[in-house]
Write a protein that holds these residues in place. Structure first.
Motif, PDB file in Angstrom:
ATOM      1  N   UNK A 112       0.875  -1.170   0.000  1.00 34.62           N
ATOM      2  CA  UNK A 112       0.000   0.000   0.000  1.00 34.62           C
ATOM      3  C   UNK A 112       0.913   1.221   0.000  1.00 34.62           C
ATOM      4  N   UNK A 113       0.802   2.050  -1.029  1.00 34.96           N
ATOM      5  CA  UNK A 113       1.700   3.200  -1.165  1.00 34.96           C
ATOM      6  C   UNK A 113       0.941   4.479  -0.844  1.00 34.96           C
ATOM      7  N   UNK A 114       1.402   5.187   0.192  1.00 31.84           N
ATOM      8  CA  UNK A 114       0.794   6.450   0.609  1.00 31.84           C
ATOM      9  C   UNK A 114       1.788   7.586   0.376  1.00 31.84           C
ATOM     10  N   UNK A 115       1.378   8.552  -0.393  1.00 32.03           N
ATOM     11  CA  UNK A 115       2.254   9.715  -0.675  1.00 32.03           C
ATOM     12  C   UNK A 115       3.650   9.291  -1.111  1.00 32.03           C
ATOM     13  N   UNK A 116       3.718   8.246  -1.929  1.00 32.37           N
ATOM     14  CA  UNK A 116       5.002   7.782  -2.456  1.00 32.37           C
ATOM     15  C   UNK A 116       5.770   6.864  -1.537  1.00 32.37           C
ATOM     16  N   UNK A 117       5.267   6.610  -0.326  1.00 34.63           N
ATOM     17  CA  UNK A 117       5.980   5.770   0.635  1.00 34.63           C
ATOM     18  C   UNK A 117       5.237   4.438   0.806  1.00 34.63           C
ATOM     19  N   UNK A 118       5.938   3.310   0.625  1.00 37.75           N
ATOM     20  CA  UNK A 118       5.275   2.004   0.661  1.00 37.75           C
ATOM     21  C   UNK A 118       5.125   1.425   2.069  1.00 37.75           C
ATOM     22  N   UNK A 119       4.005   0.747   2.271  1.00 35.56           N
ATOM     23  CA  UNK A 119       3.775  -0.064   3.455  1.00 35.56           C
ATOM     24  C   UNK A 119       3.590  -1.500   2.992  1.00 35.56           C
ATOM     25  N   UNK A 120       4.302  -2.430   3.590  1.00 41.38           N
ATOM     26  CA  UNK A 120       4.039  -3.824   3.320  1.00 41.38           C
ATOM     27  C   UNK A 120       2.778  -4.248   4.050  1.00 41.38           C
ATOM     28  N   UNK A 121       1.904  -5.014   3.380  1.00 37.13           N
ATOM     29  CA  UNK A 121       0.646  -5.414   3.998  1.00 37.13           C
ATOM     30  C   UNK A 121       0.394  -6.899   3.776  1.00 37.13           C
ATOM     31  N   UNK A 122      -0.429  -7.464   4.655  1.00 38.39           N
ATOM     32  CA  UNK A 122      -0.804  -8.876   4.573  1.00 38.39           C
ATOM     33  C   UNK A 122      -2.260  -8.997   4.974  1.00 38.39           C
ATOM     34  N   UNK A 123      -3.056  -9.662   4.137  1.00 41.42           N
ATOM     35  CA  UNK A 123      -4.471  -9.872   4.433  1.00 41.42           C
ATOM     36  C   UNK A 123      -4.721 -11.331   4.786  1.00 41.42           C
ATOM     37  N   UNK A 124      -5.592 -11.537   5.776  1.00 45.49           N
ATOM     38  CA  UNK A 124      -5.840 -12.844   6.358  1.00 45.49           C
ATOM     39  C   UNK A 124      -7.143 -13.440   5.840  1.00 45.49           C
ATOM     40  N   UNK A 125      -7.042 -14.281   4.797  1.00 48.50           N
ATOM     41  CA  UNK A 125      -8.234 -14.908   4.233  1.00 48.50           C
ATOM     42  C   UNK A 125      -8.743 -16.094   5.024  1.00 48.50           C
ATOM     43  N   UNK A 126      -7.982 -16.512   6.020  1.00 52.08           N
ATOM     44  CA  UNK A 126      -8.425 -17.616   6.866  1.00 52.08           C
ATOM     45  C   UNK A 126      -9.413 -17.132   7.919  1.00 52.08           C
ATOM     46  N   UNK A 127      -9.062 -16.065   8.605  1.00 50.85           N
ATOM     47  CA  UNK A 127      -9.914 -15.555   9.680  1.00 50.85           C
ATOM     48  C   UNK A 127     -10.916 -14.503   9.215  1.00 50.85           C
ATOM     49  N   UNK A 128     -10.668 -13.897   8.059  1.00 51.16           N
ATOM     50  CA  UNK A 128     -11.589 -12.878   7.533  1.00 51.16           C
ATOM     51  C   UNK A 128     -11.747 -13.064   6.021  1.00 51.16           C
ATOM     52  N   UNK A 129     -12.324 -14.214   5.605  1.00 55.61           N
ATOM     53  CA  UNK A 129     -12.402 -14.499   4.159  1.00 55.61           C
ATOM     54  C   UNK A 129     -13.254 -13.509   3.365  1.00 55.61           C
ATOM     55  N   UNK A 130     -14.385 -13.068   3.936  1.00 55.71           N
ATOM     56  CA  UNK A 130     -15.213 -12.120   3.191  1.00 55.71           C
ATOM     57  C   UNK A 130     -14.504 -10.782   3.006  1.00 55.71           C
ATOM     58  N   UNK A 131     -13.915 -10.295   4.088  1.00 58.84           N
ATOM     59  CA  UNK A 131     -13.209  -9.016   4.003  1.00 58.84           C
ATOM     60  C   UNK A 131     -12.001  -9.112   3.075  1.00 58.84           C
ATOM     61  N   UNK A 132     -11.247 -10.187   3.169  1.00 57.04           N
ATOM     62  CA  UNK A 132     -10.073 -10.351   2.308  1.00 57.04           C
ATOM     63  C   UNK A 132     -10.497 -10.434   0.846  1.00 57.04           C
ATOM     64  N   UNK A 133     -11.616 -11.118   0.574  1.00 60.44           N
ATOM     65  CA  UNK A 133     -12.112 -11.211  -0.797  1.00 60.44           C
ATOM     66  C   UNK A 133     -12.481  -9.843  -1.342  1.00 60.44           C
TER      67      UNK A 133
END
Length: 272
Positions: A112-133
């Motif tokens: 996720x890049x905010x104002x040119x600066x990157x953040x590494x992110x990880x989404x959890x499809x095991x515990x939050x499958x609807x949200x991750x989808x």
């Protein structure tokens, strides 16, 4: 006799003066206690109001009408007059919402890049499958490119940056709402680095396109619907958000909740 009468009158006058002074002191003490109670009550009301306005309808900052409603009743105002905002009006998702099985059991990683600066992110499809989808689908569509982070909170135990409003004004899209709640913390605690889903208040199917990044350990009391879906976490670059928070909030009605002084744009949000 005359001298005795004068002495009696003088004694009576002094007694009356003493009684008057005592009565005055009693009145002053009553007024002081009353004023203290009023001040204490006003202080308590202000604290309650601040909490109401800060925690209500995470889909956006309170409108003037919402602020007036909270100020009048010290209760959470309705997030929307649209039927979809009712907790009982929707118990299933529409065809435009991706199915949870597209993310179930998977872990999505990305940037996720905010104002040119990157953040590494990880989404959890095991515990939050609807949200991750949902967030995988939106990121694949490029939905977030050019969107903003419109809300920042800087209270001692409430530090989040909220992003992803379609119009940049904190309002949700009534045509894109979904549920249910998933992976909500039982203790109402959201550790630094948490990525959670913003939603309208008291509505388990009030999730949308918005999310918030927790940049310091935060406590958010659950409402009648529950807590907020924790969809993932920041794996690197959280200092980017901390630096945005350090710049402060645009002066307004709240010292700890409002638009960030430093405008924040999402350059991209990619997941694989």
């Amino acid at each position: 006799m005359a001298a005795s009468s004068r002495s009696a009158r003088e004694t009576k006058r002094r007694i009356q003066q003493m009684e008057a002074k005592r009565e005055l002191r009693r009145d002053q003490e009553k007024r002081r206690k009353r004023d203290n109670l009023i001040a204490a009550g006003a202080g308590t009301a202000a604290v309650v109001l601040a909490v109401v306005l800060q925690l209500t309808a995470f889909a956006g900052n309170p409108t003037e009408d919402e602020f007036a409603a909270a100020e009048a009743g010290l209760t959470s105002p309705s997030a929307s007059a649209d039927p979809s905002a009712s907790p009982t009006a929707q118990a299933t998702n529409g065809p435009n919402i991706p199915a949870p099985d597209t993310a179930a059991g998977k872990t999505f990683t990305g940037e996720l890049v905010l104002n040119g600066s990157p953040l590494g992110v990880e989404l959890d499809g095991t515990n939050a499958p609807q949200a991750a989808a949902v967030f995988k689908s939106l990121s694949d569509q490029g939905f977030y490119s050019g969107k903003t982070c419109h809300r920042l909170t800087t209270a001692e135990a409430f530090g989040v940056l909220q992003c992803g409003s379609a119009g940049g004004d904190g309002q949700g899209d009534p045509n894109y709402t979904w549920g249910p709640l998933e992976n909500t913390p039982g203790d109402n605690s959201y550790p630094a680095g948490t990525i959670a889903v913003a939603r309208t208040g008291n509505n388990a199917y009030g999730n949308g396109t918005q999310f918030f990044i927790v940049y310091k350990d935060t406590s958010i009391p659950a409402d009648t619907a529950g807590g907020y879906t924790v969809v993932g976490r920041v794996t690197s670059g959280l200092d980017v958000v901390s630096n945005i928070a350090a710049a402060g909030i645009t002066p307004g009605s709240s010292d700890t909740d409002g638009a960030p002084v430093q405008p924040v744009t999402i350059d991209s949000f990619s997941l694989k």
